[in-house]
Enzyme design. Sequence first.
Site, PDB file in Angstrom:
ATOM      1  N   VAL A 172       0.845  -1.213   0.000  1.00 53.61           N
ATOM      2  CA  VAL A 172       0.000   0.000   0.000  1.00 53.61           C
ATOM      3  C   VAL A 172       0.874   1.255   0.000  1.00 53.61           C
ATOM      4  CG1 VAL A 172      -1.868  -1.210   1.187  1.00 53.61           C
ATOM      5  CG2 VAL A 172      -0.159   0.008   2.549  1.00 53.61           C
ATOM      6  N   HIS A 197      -4.550  -4.251  -2.281  1.00 56.74           N
ATOM      7  CA  HIS A 197      -4.978  -3.907  -0.917  1.00 56.74           C
ATOM      8  C   HIS A 197      -5.149  -2.412  -0.719  1.00 56.74           C
ATOM      9  CE1 HIS A 197      -2.955  -7.934   0.370  1.00 56.74           C
ATOM     10  NE2 HIS A 197      -4.143  -8.110  -0.182  1.00 56.74           N
ATOM     11  N   GLY A 208       9.015 -11.271  -2.937  1.00 59.92           N
ATOM     12  CA  GLY A 208       8.982 -10.699  -1.589  1.00 59.92           C
ATOM     13  C   GLY A 208       7.635 -10.800  -0.914  1.00 59.92           C
ATOM     14  N   ASN A 239      12.832 -14.565  -3.123  1.00 62.16           N
ATOM     15  CA  ASN A 239      12.599 -14.335  -1.697  1.00 62.16           C
ATOM     16  C   ASN A 239      13.878 -14.685  -0.941  1.00 62.16           C
ATOM     17  OD1 ASN A 239      11.468 -14.346   1.000  1.00 62.16           O
ATOM     18  ND2 ASN A 239       9.465 -14.523   0.038  1.00 62.16           N
TER      19      ASN A 239
HETATM   20  C1  BV8 Z   1     -10.679 -11.593   2.076  1.00 60.07           C
HETATM   21  C2  BV8 Z   1      -3.537  -3.917   4.161  1.00 60.07           C
HETATM   22  C3  BV8 Z   1     -12.906 -12.331   1.791  1.00 60.07           C
HETATM   23  C4  BV8 Z   1      -3.308  -3.583   5.587  1.00 60.07           C
HETATM   24  C5  BV8 Z   1      -3.418  -6.268   4.072  1.00 60.07           C
HETATM   25  C6  BV8 Z   1      -9.452 -16.216   9.209  1.00 60.07           C
HETATM   26  C7  BV8 Z   1     -10.099 -15.115   9.741  1.00 60.07           C
HETATM   27  C8  BV8 Z   1     -10.294 -13.948   8.985  1.00 60.07           C
HETATM   28  C9  BV8 Z   1      -9.843 -13.881   7.660  1.00 60.07           C
HETATM   29  C10 BV8 Z   1      -9.192 -14.996   7.171  1.00 60.07           C
HETATM   30  C11 BV8 Z   1      -8.989 -16.149   7.914  1.00 60.07           C
HETATM   31  N1  BV8 Z   1      -8.322 -17.045   7.136  1.00 60.07           N
HETATM   32  C12 BV8 Z   1      -8.089 -16.498   5.916  1.00 60.07           C
HETATM   33  C13 BV8 Z   1      -8.633 -15.265   5.932  1.00 60.07           C
HETATM   34  C14 BV8 Z   1      -8.610 -14.336   4.814  1.00 60.07           C
HETATM   35  C15 BV8 Z   1      -7.557 -13.275   5.094  1.00 60.07           C
HETATM   36  C16 BV8 Z   1      -6.209 -13.915   5.218  1.00 60.07           C
HETATM   37  O1  BV8 Z   1      -5.662 -14.373   4.229  1.00 60.07           O
HETATM   38  N2  BV8 Z   1      -5.675 -13.956   6.456  1.00 60.07           N
HETATM   39  C17 BV8 Z   1      -4.367 -14.558   6.656  1.00 60.07           C
HETATM   40  C18 BV8 Z   1      -3.589 -13.752   7.697  1.00 60.07           C
HETATM   41  C19 BV8 Z   1      -4.601 -16.006   7.086  1.00 60.07           C
HETATM   42  N3  BV8 Z   1      -7.602 -12.422   3.938  1.00 60.07           N
HETATM   43  C20 BV8 Z   1      -8.457 -11.394   3.957  1.00 60.07           C
HETATM   44  O2  BV8 Z   1      -9.145 -11.075   4.889  1.00 60.07           O
HETATM   45  C21 BV8 Z   1      -8.555 -10.645   2.622  1.00 60.07           C
HETATM   46  N4  BV8 Z   1      -9.936 -10.512   2.288  1.00 60.07           N
HETATM   47  O3  BV8 Z   1     -10.276 -12.720   2.098  1.00 60.07           O
HETATM   48  O4  BV8 Z   1     -11.980 -11.251   1.859  1.00 60.07           O
HETATM   49  C22 BV8 Z   1     -14.203 -11.684   1.556  1.00 60.07           C
HETATM   50  C23 BV8 Z   1     -14.852 -11.913   0.348  1.00 60.07           C
HETATM   51  C24 BV8 Z   1     -16.084 -11.336   0.154  1.00 60.07           C
HETATM   52  C25 BV8 Z   1     -16.653 -10.519   1.134  1.00 60.07           C
HETATM   53  C26 BV8 Z   1     -15.972 -10.272   2.341  1.00 60.07           C
HETATM   54  C27 BV8 Z   1     -14.730 -10.864   2.558  1.00 60.07           C
HETATM   55  C28 BV8 Z   1      -7.975  -9.265   2.776  1.00 60.07           C
HETATM   56  C29 BV8 Z   1      -6.496  -9.378   2.954  1.00 60.07           C
HETATM   57  C30 BV8 Z   1      -5.886  -7.988   2.888  1.00 60.07           C
HETATM   58  C31 BV8 Z   1      -5.409  -7.606   4.244  1.00 60.07           C
HETATM   59  N5  BV8 Z   1      -4.699  -6.347   4.130  1.00 60.07           N
HETATM   60  N6  BV8 Z   1      -2.821  -5.108   3.906  1.00 60.07           N
HETATM   61  C32 BV8 Z   1      -2.200  -2.619   5.655  1.00 60.07           C
HETATM   62  O5  BV8 Z   1      -1.201  -2.771   4.906  1.00 60.07           O
HETATM   63  O6  BV8 Z   1      -2.343  -1.721   6.479  1.00 60.07           O
HETATM   64  S1  BV8 Z   1      -2.465  -7.651   4.113  1.00 60.07           S
HETATM   65  C33 BV8 Z   1      -0.855  -7.289   4.470  1.00 60.07           C
HETATM   66  O7  BV8 Z   1      -0.176  -8.540   4.311  1.00 60.07           O
HETATM   67  C34 BV8 Z   1      -0.134  -6.373   3.508  1.00 60.07           C
HETATM   68  O8  BV8 Z   1      -0.900  -5.920   2.422  1.00 60.07           O
HETATM   69  C35 BV8 Z   1       0.990  -7.262   2.973  1.00 60.07           C
HETATM   70  O9  BV8 Z   1       1.404  -6.883   1.742  1.00 60.07           O
HETATM   71  C36 BV8 Z   1       0.269  -8.529   2.985  1.00 60.07           C
HETATM   72  C37 BV8 Z   1       0.963  -9.796   2.710  1.00 60.07           C
HETATM   73  O10 BV8 Z   1       2.123  -9.822   3.459  1.00 60.07           O
HETATM   74  P1  BV8 Z   1       3.495  -9.813   2.619  1.00 60.07           P
HETATM   75  O11 BV8 Z   1       3.422  -8.713   1.629  1.00 60.07           O
HETATM   76  O12 BV8 Z   1       3.730 -11.171   2.102  1.00 60.07           O
HETATM   77  O13 BV8 Z   1       4.492  -9.369   3.718  1.00 60.07           O
HETATM   78  P2  BV8 Z   1       5.157 -10.308   4.829  1.00 60.07           P
HETATM   79  O14 BV8 Z   1       5.790  -9.410   5.832  1.00 60.07           O
HETATM   80  O15 BV8 Z   1       4.159 -11.329   5.272  1.00 60.07           O
HETATM   81  O16 BV8 Z   1       6.281 -11.101   4.038  1.00 60.07           O
HETATM   82  C38 BV8 Z   1       7.383 -10.409   3.485  1.00 60.07           C
HETATM   83  C39 BV8 Z   1       8.123 -11.424   2.635  1.00 60.07           C
HETATM   84  O17 BV8 Z   1       9.218 -10.767   2.007  1.00 60.07           O
HETATM   85  C40 BV8 Z   1       8.718 -12.562   3.457  1.00 60.07           C
HETATM   86  O18 BV8 Z   1       8.498 -13.775   2.757  1.00 60.07           O
HETATM   87  C41 BV8 Z   1      10.214 -12.239   3.494  1.00 60.07           C
HETATM   88  O19 BV8 Z   1      11.007 -13.414   3.490  1.00 60.07           O
HETATM   89  C42 BV8 Z   1      10.386 -11.519   2.179  1.00 60.07           C
HETATM   90  N7  BV8 Z   1      11.503 -10.557   2.173  1.00 60.07           N
HETATM   91  C43 BV8 Z   1      11.916  -9.742   3.195  1.00 60.07           C
HETATM   92  N8  BV8 Z   1      12.947  -8.982   2.749  1.00 60.07           N
HETATM   93  C44 BV8 Z   1      13.144  -9.312   1.444  1.00 60.07           C
HETATM   94  C45 BV8 Z   1      12.230 -10.320   1.071  1.00 60.07           C
HETATM   95  N9  BV8 Z   1      12.191 -10.856  -0.172  1.00 60.07           N
HETATM   96  C46 BV8 Z   1      13.071 -10.383  -1.081  1.00 60.07           C
HETATM   97  N10 BV8 Z   1      13.979  -9.413  -0.803  1.00 60.07           N
HETATM   98  C47 BV8 Z   1      14.041  -8.867   0.447  1.00 60.07           C
HETATM   99  N11 BV8 Z   1      14.961  -7.915   0.718  1.00 60.07           N
END
Ligand code: BV8
Length: 244
Positions: free
Chosen positions: A104, A120, A188, A214
């Site tokens: 974002v 997002h 990433g 990654n």
């Molecule tokens: C939806 C905005 C359905 C916020 C974000 C149980 C209960 C409730 C919900 C759920 C549930 N089970 C599943 C769900 C669905 C849920 C979900 O998936 N939950 C997960 C946690 C299990 N998803 C949702 O709720 C989505 N909506 O499903 O809606 C629906 C349909 C109809 C009607 C109603 C509902 C909405 C998901 C969006 C949430 N919002 N962001 C904000 O930013 O303020 S998510 C948030 O996580 C960010 O956007 C982020 O981008 C995203 C994903 O994380 P990553 O980007 O992967 O970041 P992370 O830190 O995790 O990883 C970084 C990676 O980079 C690592 O792998 C690391 O190794 C690597 N890295 C680090 N440094 C480097 C690198 N790689 C390369 N080079 C480097 N230098």
Amino acid sequence: MDNVDIEEVRKRLEEAHSVAVLTGAGVSAESGVPTFRGEGGLWRNYRAEELATPQAFARDPSLVWEWYNMRRETLATIKPNPAHTALAMLEGRVEDFTLITQNVDGLHEMGGSRNVIELHGSIWRVRCTGCSAVTENHDIPIAIPPSCGECGALLRPHIVWFGEALPGDAITAAYGALERCDVLRVIGTSGVVQPAASMASVAKGAGAYVVEVNIELTPNTTVVDKTIAGKAAEVLPLIVGQNL
Ligand code: BV8
Ligand code: ZN
């Protein structure tokens, strides 16, 4: 990270008519943006999943706005890194290029990317909880609680929170790109948050060559054709072939 892998991916990209890229917080890490699930992924001992929800905002909008103000302040001094620049360069060389991001932070557009799908939403846009008007807002910090200039209701970040549906137009455009791309690059992302976490499988199922970049293994690693271990800001310039 070995050169054979880099060469293989470069060749695939040169031969590709249609390329899609999916990025997560890791592509912005070397710009200094804390990732969500790495170290520094906490704020005042809250995890993103606890603050980025409609329930948290309904319960305490000021606390959620304080969190976003902290992130806006961090982002205000941050610049795109060579990973963002390399993706913008690649876009200029591919007929059909789509960048799908979970981030974002707006760094892809700042780094020169044009066809960007923000799954997002954006930290630089706010939405009225009353009349749904969406406006750009770069105030740092934003005055808490922010109110709508049109109707006076409380403003919220124009960001998709957990449990909220992603924008229909973003979803349609993203799946269109995943279905038609020859190559998908997944960069990433921890492959945890749905529906983005399933996008590698969607592209793979549609016949694309999928490559992950990654610094760690993720659930995507067992799905993709190739994983290149390394930092995005180092690997992407090598693949794109420019000393950026
Ligand atoms: C939806 C905005 C359905 C916020 C974000 C149980 C209960 C409730 C919900 C759920 C549930 N089970 C599943 C769900 C669905 C849920 C979900 O998936 N939950 C997960 C946690 C299990 N998803 C949702 O709720 C989505 N909506 O499903 O809606 C629906 C349909 C109809 C009607 C109603 C509902 C909405 C998901 C969006 C949430 N919002 N962001 C904000 O930013 O303020 S998510 C948030 O996580 C960010 O956007 C982020 O981008 C995203 C994903 O994380 P990553 O980007 O992967 O970041 P992370 O830190 O995790 O990883 C970084 C990676 O980079 C690592 O792998 C690391 O190794 C690597 N890295 C680090 N440094 C480097 C690198 N790689 C390369 N080079 C480097 N230098
Ligand atoms: Zn309003």
